[in-house]
Design an enzyme around this catalytic site. Structure first.
Site, short mmCIF file in Angstrom:
data_model
loop_
_atom_site.label_atom_id
_atom_site.label_comp_id
_atom_site.label_asym_id
_atom_site.label_seq_id
_atom_site.Cartn_x
_atom_site.Cartn_y
_atom_site.Cartn_z
N ARG A 201 -26.56 12.94 -5.57
CA ARG A 201 -25.96 11.66 -5.92
C ARG A 201 -24.48 11.61 -5.53
O ARG A 201 -23.96 10.56 -5.16
CB ARG A 201 -26.13 11.43 -7.43
CG ARG A 201 -25.79 10.04 -7.91
CD ARG A 201 -26.08 9.92 -9.40
NE ARG A 201 -27.50 10.07 -9.66
CZ ARG A 201 -28.39 9.09 -9.59
NH1 ARG A 201 -28.00 7.88 -9.28
NH2 ARG A 201 -29.66 9.31 -9.85
N ASP B 10 -32.01 1.41 -6.63
CA ASP B 10 -31.31 2.28 -7.58
C ASP B 10 -32.18 3.33 -8.28
O ASP B 10 -31.67 4.06 -9.13
CB ASP B 10 -30.54 1.46 -8.62
CG ASP B 10 -31.42 0.77 -9.63
OD1 ASP B 10 -32.65 0.87 -9.51
OD2 ASP B 10 -30.89 0.14 -10.56
N LEU C 11 -28.20 -4.62 -5.90
CA LEU C 11 -27.73 -3.85 -4.75
C LEU C 11 -28.85 -3.04 -4.12
O LEU C 11 -29.77 -2.58 -4.81
CB LEU C 11 -26.61 -2.90 -5.16
CG LEU C 11 -25.33 -3.53 -5.73
CD1 LEU C 11 -24.38 -2.44 -6.22
CD2 LEU C 11 -24.65 -4.41 -4.70
N SER D 78 -27.99 -1.53 -23.52
CA SER D 78 -28.97 -1.41 -22.43
C SER D 78 -29.64 -0.04 -22.47
O SER D 78 -30.86 0.08 -22.33
CB SER D 78 -28.31 -1.65 -21.07
OG SER D 78 -28.02 -3.01 -20.90
N LYS E 115 -35.69 6.93 -25.99
CA LYS E 115 -37.11 6.96 -26.34
C LYS E 115 -37.39 7.05 -27.83
O LYS E 115 -38.50 6.72 -28.28
CB LYS E 115 -37.79 8.12 -25.61
CG LYS E 115 -37.77 7.98 -24.09
CD LYS E 115 -38.41 9.19 -23.41
CE LYS E 115 -38.36 9.04 -21.89
NZ LYS E 115 -38.93 10.22 -21.21
#
Length: 377
Positions: free
Chosen positions: A62, A137, A172, A219, A226
């Site tokens: 990443r 993403d 994006l 979010s 979880k």
């Protein structure tokens, strides 16, 4: 001659991007974000990623596009406007309704964007030669820093990309290529002294400008997390059952879709402000049917009901009590625990005590028992 040809290829890309529905296209290089790796390492060290272990597992790839694909020479960044037609914060005042993040009120954008990227990439490869790879993403690509480096926008204080033309409402995607294309100039940060996005956050998820602690982000809590949502955040969730648009919505660079450019994805009417009463009644089959093709489907019925029950508890609407009581016997401990909390918010003390005596004695799950012990009454 080569430079002229590369400029021509870039114009071809811009035309293809516009033809399939993208609003912005710009080019950067794989070495354009040298600071991203260190920032990511600090983010992980601070544990601000919460339980998103995949961020640690993919950190090396990443941090550098060249590590992900050593042959890449240019990165084409594309953006699509998904700005809402109406103020998404208005639904927060309608406590009998559920607030679903704007991006999730239609089809899963991953599927839409990836299909369009493949169209552009195949046409570009046929004309330019060389290899291409497309990413949305779900891949280990730092799209926001790359988009900023390409000049599509800048990362605002809420860490999301901001465009002077479209505000904070952009999907994006990227195309990596072995072709060498002329890069665009980075965008300048235009946030100035504004801190509207920081101040509106219901859970104070920003420890500082340009830094996000996902563990406190609604979010993250409603989608990625979880287990049971920590009691300290439940009231702050309000009726947000999937994601949160607060920090995006208040950005002064925003324009509603009818005031500017038409967004490419229109919200489904049944997902704009669904009734909590209807959502609490969903079994697994009905949940899958309602959210077929939607990103909401990915969290599964149990997590979704956990969120809806917290919204029910925050609603003050006692007409929801029969459904809350029914979910006290749900097969999922996650749902049962959330139902206990909602019951504690809505029911009269004598009703709560009666149900606790009857149900807690036979409860086998420790997390649900903790809810019965600590419920406010």
């Amino acid at each position: 001659m080569k430079r002229a040809n590369n400029e021509k290829l870039k114009r071809f890309l811009a035309e293809e991007a516009k033809a399939v529905g993208f609003d912005l296209m710009a080019v950067t290089t794989p070495d354009a974000i040298p600071q991203a790796g260190e920032r990511l390492r600090q983010y992980l060290t601070d544990r601000h990623h919460g339980t998103m272990e995949w961020m640690e597992e993919t950190a090396e790839r990443r941090a550098s596009p060249s590590t992900l694909w050593p042959e890449v020479r240019s990165i084409i960044m594309l953006a699509m406007n998904y700005g809402p037609q109406e103020d998404p914060l208005a639904v927060l005042k309608r406590r009998d309704r559920a607030a679903i993040s704007v991006y999730a009120q239609n089809r899963d954008y991953h599927d839409i964007i990836k299909g369009k990227l493949k169209q552009i990439a195949s046409r570009f490869a046929a004309r330019a030669g060389g290899d291409v790879k497309v990413f949305v993403d779900t891949a280990p690509v730092m799209e926001k820093p790359l988009a900023a480096a390409a000049g599509i926008g800048w990362q605002g204080k809420h860490t999301n990309l901001v465009s002077r033309e479209f505000g904070s409402w952009l999907f994006l995607g990227s195309i990596f290529t072995t072709a060498e294309l002329p890069p665009d100039e980075p965008e300048t940060d235009h946030c100035g002294s504004c801190r509207a996005c920081l101040d509106i956050c219901p859970t104070q998820a920003f420890p500082a400008p340009y830094r996000l602690d996902a563990r406190r982000c609604i979010s993250y809590l409603t989608i990625e997390h979880k287990g049971p949502i920590a009691p300290e955040f439940r009231k702050a969730l309000g009726n947000r059952i999937y994601g949160c648009d607060d920090c995006l919505s208040v950005c002064p660079w925003n324009k509603f879709a009818e005031e500017a450019h038409e967004a490419k994805l229109r919200a489904r009417e049944d997902l704009k402000a669904p009734r909590l009463e209807a959502l609490l009644a969903l079994d697994d089959a009905a949940f899958r049917a309602l959210f077929s093709g939607s990103p909401v489907k990915r969290i599964g019925r149990d997590r979704f009901l956990r969120n809806a029950l917290i919204a029910a508890g925050n609603s003050g609407d006692r007409t929801l009590l029969p459904q809350v009581e029914k979910l006290l016997g749900d097969p999922s401990p996650l749902v049962r625990g959330a139902a206990v909390w909602a019951l504690g918010q809505l029911a009269e003390p004598q009703i709560f005590i009666k149900l606790r005596k009857r149900l807690a004695a036979s409860e086998m799950d420790d997390t649900v028992l903790d809810e019965w012990r600590t419920a406010e009454q």
